[in-house]
Design a protein around this motif. Structure first.
Motif, PDB file in Angstrom:
ATOM      1  N   VAL F  54      66.905  -6.095 -62.087  1.00 27.36           N
ATOM      2  CA  VAL F  54      67.121  -7.461 -62.554  1.00 27.36           C
ATOM      3  C   VAL F  54      67.443  -7.418 -64.046  1.00 27.36           C
ATOM      4  CG1 VAL F  54      65.970  -9.656 -62.970  1.00 27.36           C
ATOM      5  CG2 VAL F  54      65.678  -8.471 -60.783  1.00 27.36           C
ATOM      6  N   VAL F  55      68.390  -8.251 -64.478  1.00 24.85           N
ATOM      7  CA  VAL F  55      68.812  -8.249 -65.880  1.00 24.85           C
ATOM      8  C   VAL F  55      68.053  -9.325 -66.665  1.00 24.85           C
ATOM      9  CG1 VAL F  55      70.779  -8.342 -67.451  1.00 24.85           C
ATOM     10  CG2 VAL F  55      71.105  -7.602 -65.076  1.00 24.85           C
ATOM     11  N   LEU F  56      67.319  -8.910 -67.681  1.00 28.77           N
ATOM     12  CA  LEU F  56      66.679  -9.856 -68.598  1.00 28.77           C
ATOM     13  C   LEU F  56      67.691 -10.117 -69.718  1.00 28.77           C
ATOM     14  CD1 LEU F  56      63.900 -11.237 -69.459  1.00 28.77           C
ATOM     15  CD2 LEU F  56      63.566  -9.234 -70.891  1.00 28.77           C
ATOM     16  N   ALA F  57      68.308 -11.308 -69.717  1.00 31.34           N
ATOM     17  CA  ALA F  57      69.432 -11.557 -70.633  1.00 31.34           C
ATOM     18  C   ALA F  57      68.972 -11.706 -72.092  1.00 31.34           C
ATOM     19  CB  ALA F  57      70.181 -12.811 -70.194  1.00 31.34           C
ATOM     20  N   GLU F  58      67.742 -12.136 -72.266  1.00 31.80           N
ATOM     21  CA  GLU F  58      67.207 -12.340 -73.617  1.00 31.80           C
ATOM     22  C   GLU F  58      67.358 -11.062 -74.428  1.00 31.80           C
ATOM     23  OE1 GLU F  58      63.811 -15.437 -74.001  1.00 31.80           O
ATOM     24  OE2 GLU F  58      62.975 -13.434 -74.151  1.00 31.80           O
ATOM     25  N   GLY F  59      67.924 -11.172 -75.616  1.00 28.31           N
ATOM     26  CA  GLY F  59      68.078  -9.994 -76.459  1.00 28.31           C
ATOM     27  C   GLY F  59      69.323  -9.192 -76.154  1.00 28.31           C
ATOM     28  N   VAL F  65      75.677  -8.818 -71.163  1.00 34.08           N
ATOM     29  CA  VAL F  65      75.171  -9.350 -69.897  1.00 34.08           C
ATOM     30  C   VAL F  65      76.267  -9.322 -68.833  1.00 34.08           C
ATOM     31  CG1 VAL F  65      74.340 -11.434 -68.742  1.00 34.08           C
ATOM     32  CG2 VAL F  65      73.412 -10.787 -70.978  1.00 34.08           C
ATOM     33  N   ALA F  66      77.457  -9.743 -69.222  1.00 27.26           N
ATOM     34  CA  ALA F  66      78.560  -9.801 -68.256  1.00 27.26           C
ATOM     35  C   ALA F  66      78.861  -8.411 -67.701  1.00 27.26           C
ATOM     36  CB  ALA F  66      79.793 -10.405 -68.917  1.00 27.26           C
ATOM     37  N   THR F  67      78.928  -7.437 -68.581  1.00 30.29           N
ATOM     38  CA  THR F  67      79.246  -6.071 -68.164  1.00 30.29           C
ATOM     39  C   THR F  67      78.206  -5.533 -67.180  1.00 30.29           C
ATOM     40  OG1 THR F  67      80.176  -5.714 -70.357  1.00 30.29           O
ATOM     41  CG2 THR F  67      79.720  -3.737 -69.025  1.00 30.29           C
ATOM     42  N   ILE F  68      76.939  -5.632 -67.587  1.00 25.71           N
ATOM     43  CA  ILE F  68      75.869  -5.118 -66.729  1.00 25.71           C
ATOM     44  C   ILE F  68      75.833  -5.869 -65.407  1.00 25.71           C
ATOM     45  CG2 ILE F  68      73.373  -4.793 -66.531  1.00 25.71           C
ATOM     46  CD1 ILE F  68      73.271  -4.628 -69.589  1.00 25.71           C
ATOM     47  N   LEU F  79      70.574 -10.677 -59.910  1.00 25.24           N
ATOM     48  CA  LEU F  79      69.725 -11.686 -60.555  1.00 25.24           C
ATOM     49  C   LEU F  79      69.686 -11.423 -62.057  1.00 25.24           C
ATOM     50  CD1 LEU F  79      67.816 -14.077 -60.525  1.00 25.24           C
ATOM     51  CD2 LEU F  79      65.938 -12.540 -59.987  1.00 25.24           C
ATOM     52  N   VAL F  80      70.112 -12.433 -62.800  1.00 29.35           N
ATOM     53  CA  VAL F  80      70.002 -12.387 -64.266  1.00 29.35           C
ATOM     54  C   VAL F  80      69.034 -13.488 -64.669  1.00 29.35           C
ATOM     55  CG1 VAL F  80      71.241 -12.475 -66.459  1.00 29.35           C
ATOM     56  CG2 VAL F  80      72.403 -11.654 -64.392  1.00 29.35           C
ATOM     57  N   THR F  81      68.020 -13.156 -65.482  1.00 30.25           N
ATOM     58  CA  THR F  81      67.054 -14.183 -65.899  1.00 30.25           C
ATOM     59  C   THR F  81      67.136 -14.446 -67.403  1.00 30.25           C
ATOM     60  OG1 THR F  81      65.309 -12.563 -66.301  1.00 30.25           O
ATOM     61  CG2 THR F  81      65.426 -13.520 -64.079  1.00 30.25           C
ATOM     62  N   ARG F  82      66.548 -15.578 -67.811  1.00 28.83           N
ATOM     63  CA  ARG F  82      66.509 -15.976 -69.236  1.00 28.83           C
ATOM     64  C   ARG F  82      67.903 -15.953 -69.861  1.00 28.83           C
ATOM     65  NH1 ARG F  82      61.186 -15.705 -71.913  1.00 28.83           N
ATOM     66  NH2 ARG F  82      59.742 -15.885 -70.182  1.00 28.83           N
ATOM     67  N   LEU F  83      68.848 -16.481 -69.126  1.00 27.48           N
ATOM     68  CA  LEU F  83      70.228 -16.522 -69.589  1.00 27.48           C
ATOM     69  C   LEU F  83      70.537 -17.936 -70.093  1.00 27.48           C
ATOM     70  CD1 LEU F  83      73.016 -15.174 -69.847  1.00 27.48           C
ATOM     71  CD2 LEU F  83      73.456 -15.763 -67.461  1.00 27.48           C
TER      72      LEU F  83
ATOM     73  N   SER H 128      66.782  -2.936 -75.660  1.00 26.76           N
ATOM     74  CA  SER H 128      66.458  -3.887 -76.714  1.00 26.76           C
ATOM     75  C   SER H 128      65.738  -3.236 -77.887  1.00 26.76           C
ATOM     76  CB  SER H 128      65.581  -5.010 -76.150  1.00 26.76           C
ATOM     77  OG  SER H 128      66.173  -5.580 -75.017  1.00 26.76           O
ATOM     78  N   ASP H 129      65.173  -2.051 -77.678  1.00 26.19           N
ATOM     79  CA  ASP H 129      64.479  -1.356 -78.761  1.00 26.19           C
ATOM     80  C   ASP H 129      65.430  -0.521 -79.608  1.00 26.19           C
ATOM     81  OD1 ASP H 129      61.963  -2.245 -77.718  1.00 26.19           O
ATOM     82  OD2 ASP H 129      62.020  -0.631 -76.254  1.00 26.19           O
ATOM     83  N   ILE H 130      66.709  -0.466 -79.208  1.00 28.04           N
ATOM     84  CA  ILE H 130      67.648   0.419 -79.897  1.00 28.04           C
ATOM     85  C   ILE H 130      67.792   0.115 -81.387  1.00 28.04           C
ATOM     86  CG2 ILE H 130      70.107   1.045 -80.009  1.00 28.04           C
ATOM     87  CD1 ILE H 130      70.066   1.287 -76.967  1.00 28.04           C
ATOM     88  N   PRO H 131      67.849  -1.161 -81.818  1.00 29.30           N
ATOM     89  CA  PRO H 131      67.975  -1.382 -83.266  1.00 29.30           C
ATOM     90  C   PRO H 131      66.873  -0.698 -84.073  1.00 29.30           C
ATOM     91  CG  PRO H 131      68.423  -3.415 -82.082  1.00 29.30           C
ATOM     92  CD  PRO H 131      67.965  -2.407 -81.056  1.00 29.30           C
TER      93      PRO H 131
END
Lengths: 247, 247, 247, 247, 247, 247, 247, 247
Positions: F54-59, F65-68, F79-83, H128-131
């Motif tokens: 599942v993709v957590l879009a936050e961050g 997001v689109a690529t993944i 499923l993408v969440t927090r988008l 997200s930890d990469i930076p």
């Protein structure tokens, strides 16, 4: 019961128009806070505190600040703290001769004229703490107390602090602002035998918890001459230091 | 300045022995807190609060408690709270007719005799909360307010609470003690349209943080008729409920 | 199952049109909350709580607020809280006669008409606490309870508070909002023998922790007649005070 | 480089046995902390701080305390703090004329003889705070500063504090200990225009969080002349107040 | 109002012995929770929850535990948790066949006999977490669910955990207890596609904050199949895992 | 070592081109995670977890997001969440048939096709919690599990919840989102004998501490069938409930 | 799958007794953790970490400690930490030549014999921190690393620290234990360009929060060469310093 | 006392113009921090730390950063951290050859040229930890230390980490950044016997408390070779790892 009413009551007792019993009852019933002693308490407080009421601009509108500040400036020295540049306009225009300083975010005018025993040193660990220090310096200025700036003397480079020891010795009290680990007040407290007022600053990130980390550090200082004020409260620290300076 | 002194001063004004100016000065200079109004403030407070001073035994020695309690018991109803059984002996022996209750850890004697509008319900979620509730019940007893016990009505078995709704309806205010998740005040608050005073208890472990978890829950209650007192403070909750009951 | 349906069912039992077994089944199967007692619970709650449902605008869109508020306003007095000025438009336009107050950020219309025993005093320490107090005042207004404003009576200038003691005495309950050190409820609680509801406010910075500092202070009040609500919750405090006022 | 080495080096310069260049190099290379100035720094610190090193007995054994205390007592006034009665024996026996006080848990002997500008007032809200206050009083005694006790003047009974205003006025600094809501320093700070040093105490329960609640309250004081020390740190507060008293 | 009473009332309506009005009144007044549906709620709950009421011994006296436990044991399987050895005597003597286990501090007897879909794995990071795990194992035993012990598989030695993967695969749910950094549930959650219930334990010191550190870690697990219970709550975790096992 | 390499190695052993010793060495030296078992672990995990990654879009940026998301959608349900709506554009355009829902802030496509034992109920206390619930509902949808919405059933109006009991009974697991005092999971947990997964929400202010208050409440639930996930984590709660539903 | 099994499988492939497809399946199915590489992981870890497993005695019984310690002592150097004197007996008697130190509460025997680049300095602020330092010193001893004690060099008396600079310079890493404000690691970090490992200690009271105050201070150190371990974790700090010393 | 003054004093001793006693007095009185040794301390520190002063851009204006950075770049390698893209312009233009990296938000130029023992591995759990990791990589670059990136190896998919073990083995120290549950440092610490420096990141939400959750997890690591730096402090972790790498 103001003085005139009291005077009249006593005159009526004297003239036999009121009995002692009636007068006792009247005096007892009078809300004591309207008696002279209490009614003048406010003025006394201002006098004793050696500082007219100070305006905390945060949470007030630009025009509210201007109105209050003008009224206070008419009566004596003025100090407005935490006044953001974008909100300072009306107050600046309303009060002639008021100095606005964008670094400390203060608006000030005039200075108290009370006897002072000596200067107050204002120290900080890093350049980011300077706004808090400058709030202290401006406050001391309005109190009529000389401020000695001892900036950028963080504990990770002790020689910088040791080089300024003469300045610390000259002061009668020391304000020390520090963020991050908040160690500077302890080190300064170990060097000078004077009241040291620690000001934790919100400089830092993560585990600094917005200044709580240096606050806790200062409260646990191993130097017994350190007391502490709230995070970023340069005004409060300077105010107490100024009181000490006046003796 | 007590009443006698005041009386004498006024007599001297009346007799021409003191001028009005002198009397004004004397009255203004007199520490207002020595005036009748203030000197009787303490008594007024006791009367108004509807409760003589209550003794918190925690942090006092057994003999200190006994001394203070005896003095208070001589003047009216008595309530000592947080009195551990092993410390209760001297006070019990010193005061005839005082009832010591080991569950609520209270020592009490007598009851106030003021008009009361109705009873107060005292609820708790589980049997472990009963000591806190009993402290509330004893407090209400000394205030002369009827207490309705509604115990063991935790939210994980709603029917138990719903079965006691008539009792809740009869009360003019409700004290609700709950540890763990502290949900009971919200549920009770939703059932009755009366002031509900939540008492978080220290019953729980781990993430209950010694009662802070139910305290936070109660402060965030979605029922708008819930107010909160300190953890385990059955006395305080009952005291406020008792004030409401008196109208 | 409302009362009419129940009545009809029983009439059919009486008339022999339904058997006892059928009636028992119907009554048991009926979701009990549809029974008279429960089905009217909602209404009862509204009635008993002396306040129709209040709308917390925070977290809702302007149009959601308008829709809900219009529906509620059709049934009785209306109160919307935490309604930011920029979101108030639709609701204001939708409801004739509704008053929007930008200081307390409330939208209100009408007032309850229930017997009230006396007024409620609403105090605060500083001018920055006024929005919270005004939310309380508007809430009391909708509840049909008189509010006595006692503002700007912070503990660092006691005479200001003492001067207003008569107003405090007149009230049947007191709402006290305070930020920073949150000391005012304790001092007020010591002056008056009535329920005092403390509202910690988020006024302050640094170690005020967004209102947690005054919240903790109030929970630890040495005045036993103080209970506490959530930070900035002027509505909740006033609601409880209003319930007390109604007796 | 101790003094003898330095002396010898200079003698060799004088005698022409060492060039100026060589001596400069030697002096620069010498670890500065072995120079006289640093070696005597310790003594200087003691002198400047106006107090010989104070022994914190907590975390030390009875015999460690006795050994350290005897050594210090041989050189001047002595102060041992947080010395539990069951651990005080050896130190008491070891030092003639030392006074052990079980309330403040201090062992003290002698007093400093430095000029002092005036007395320090030591206030507390309740009797449970007295041990912390007495630690302050004993500390002031060793510093040679007069202490004025102003006890049991909690904010829920303001008249008690107001009655002692003359005593507060006489002091040059005020130590204020308070547990629970920690409001007393703010109220005292509003009454007197002098440095007020707040000492939060661990008196309380539940949401007092072991003294963190009054600590936060004091840090957020609306009286600008309040600074704060660690929970229960009566010694630290008195030490700073004593420094202020000496001017 | 139980079914029999209802039946009788309806019969009386039918017989004309009671009017419809009277019956409506009786039905409305009857506490709805006495209606069949609600009156049996308690029993339903026990049945549905698949577990008779469990006794938390903490905070109860040895004889209270014995009394309650004997009553429950008469009705079905028994589980007492958090029962210290020194308090277990009376209950053990009162109930024949009850097993007391000093490691998990549980007293248990009998087991439920409901269909179960598969076993539950109970894992822990270190030997100090075993008591919490054993509480889970005993709980599963009373629920009639097989427990697979997977102990001492901490994340700092991954091979130990990887070697037990077959056991994890066999389970339908996994209970994972871990103190210190609380990382094990995340790692297990990544290995198996089943519900993982994390139990933070109070094993650790300093920054473990009595189990809050592993609690926070588990709540932030990057494995989405992890849910969490309170610190040291082996019973609760096993109870939920047992419910999952029953399907 | 992927399967093809392994196959080739074994073929060479079979053909006598490689000795057993050489093959053992090659297999031992191969990083074990490159062996089939491990190389397919990832796939296994996806299969076992019953949910592709599942993709957590936050961050992440909109294009990341689109690529993944496009890559994942090519392989199965997505499923993408927090988008956030303003970031959803590229992903929506990139994936045909993906449904973006601005309330739950999810992007989803397709659904798993695994056997399911029954539906999951998703409850919340108030309308502000609906976004969190809808994230749960969308998650269940992608898992191929029926969701029963039971919204706006807060504990301050119990009848609303009781009216939906049949729906709760029908579910095999219950997700319960609640902010403020977080009491709903306890009440639901008392009504149904199934796993209840509590989701504290950040709805509230002041002492809700951004959701920590309901989080603590849920962890201290007196209903033993409640487990908890992170604040606002509707996805995680639904994921676990979905695993339970699949059995 | 151990090496022998693998060998046999390959032999069967070679002999045509097993097809390639069968062998691939077998290898894929084999739990990878039974392969040589993983099965020896444990041993590798011990070797690489340069320290056999260390026993944390806290939470174990005296006989458990003795059993485990004897087993470990048979294989190499031994270190048991947090072993209270009253629990040390059995282990001391069980292991000949083991040294028990009541200050550091360690039991140790033997030392590693690996090349070391230089000594490690172990510093502390006050005498109360010595037990934590001695735990570090004993740990370094078992690792075969020289420890330089630099004790009682708190920041309130800088000269004491400056006088020991040569010792700090000689070390390749520095362990610094400090309670109270935890400032010493920052000051040491500013003096030496080496890894400094800060160990907050639980020495202090009130706002030290059991060591959390110095922990936060160290995490916010303005010296970039400071890393931190858990409160009172002298062992962990020394272990890392020892790893650095070995290079 | 600067060198010239010292020289003159010695010349006067040599010339017999000053006695040895006078010179000793003068030298002892001279503030030691003006002696050569101390005056050059700063330079020494820079040299020893192996890194010129690093600029933390946060809290400075774009032009302040540019001014300071240019001055430092003139003297050696340059590193500016936490430099937001919108503030980087002036510094980039001011310093030729400086590389600005928007991911790590660093500006860097040049690299130290000191002997290095080996590379440092930089790991993180998620993208997200990469930076934070890249800040570490850039820091190592300026220190002249090779960085091995081991990204996206979170503990919920262990095989990803195990596949990179060879890279971890090659490093002399490991920096591990992780948000959420912060478990990665423990797992890495169990795999490699080298200093592991954990960097908690602020990635997460709700109970991650802005990085405090992973911070606590790392402080409680069961792997004894883990030390910790502040949240998001990739620079600090890399700096210490770089010091270790230099030996």
């Amino acid at each position: 019961m103001d003085e005139r009413t009291l005077r009249r009551l006593l005159a009526r007792v004297k003239a036999g128009e009121a009995t002692v019993v009636e007068a006792v009852a009247a005096l007892k019933a009078a809300p004591f806070e309207r008696l002279g002693d209490v009614a003048t308490l406010d003025t006394h407080r201002a006098l004793r505190h050696g500082m007219p009421e100070v305006v905390l601009a945060e949470g007030k509108t630009a025009s509210q600040v201007a109105t209050i500040a003008r009224r206070l400036a008419a009566r004596g020295p003025l100090l407005v703290t935490r006044l953001a540049p974008e909100k300072a306009g009306p107050a600046r225009r309303a009060i002639r001769g008021a100095r606005y300083d964008p670094v400390s975010r203060t608006l000030a005018k005039g200075r108290m004229d009370l006897p002072v025993r000596g200067p107050v040193a204002v120290c900080c660990a890093g350049t980011s703490d300077i706004p808090v220090c400058e709030e202290a310096v401006v406050t001391l200025g309005v109190m009529g107390v000389e401020a000695i700036r001892v900036y950028d003397v963080g504990v990770a480079g002790l020689h910088r602090l040791l080089a300024r020891r003469a300045d610390l010795e000259r002061a009668v009290a020391v304000v020390v602002a520090a963020g991050m680990e908040g160690a500077l007040p302890s080190v300064v407290g170990g060097l000078v035998g004077k009241p040291v007022i620690g000001v934790p600053t919100s400089i830092g990130y993560g585990a600094s918890l917005g200044g709580i980390a240096p606050l806790l550090a200062m409260l646990n200082s191993c130097a017994p001459n350190v007391t502490v004020v709230n995070v970023d409260n340069g005004f409060g620290a300077a105010f107490v230091a100024g009181l000490v300076a006046r003796g």
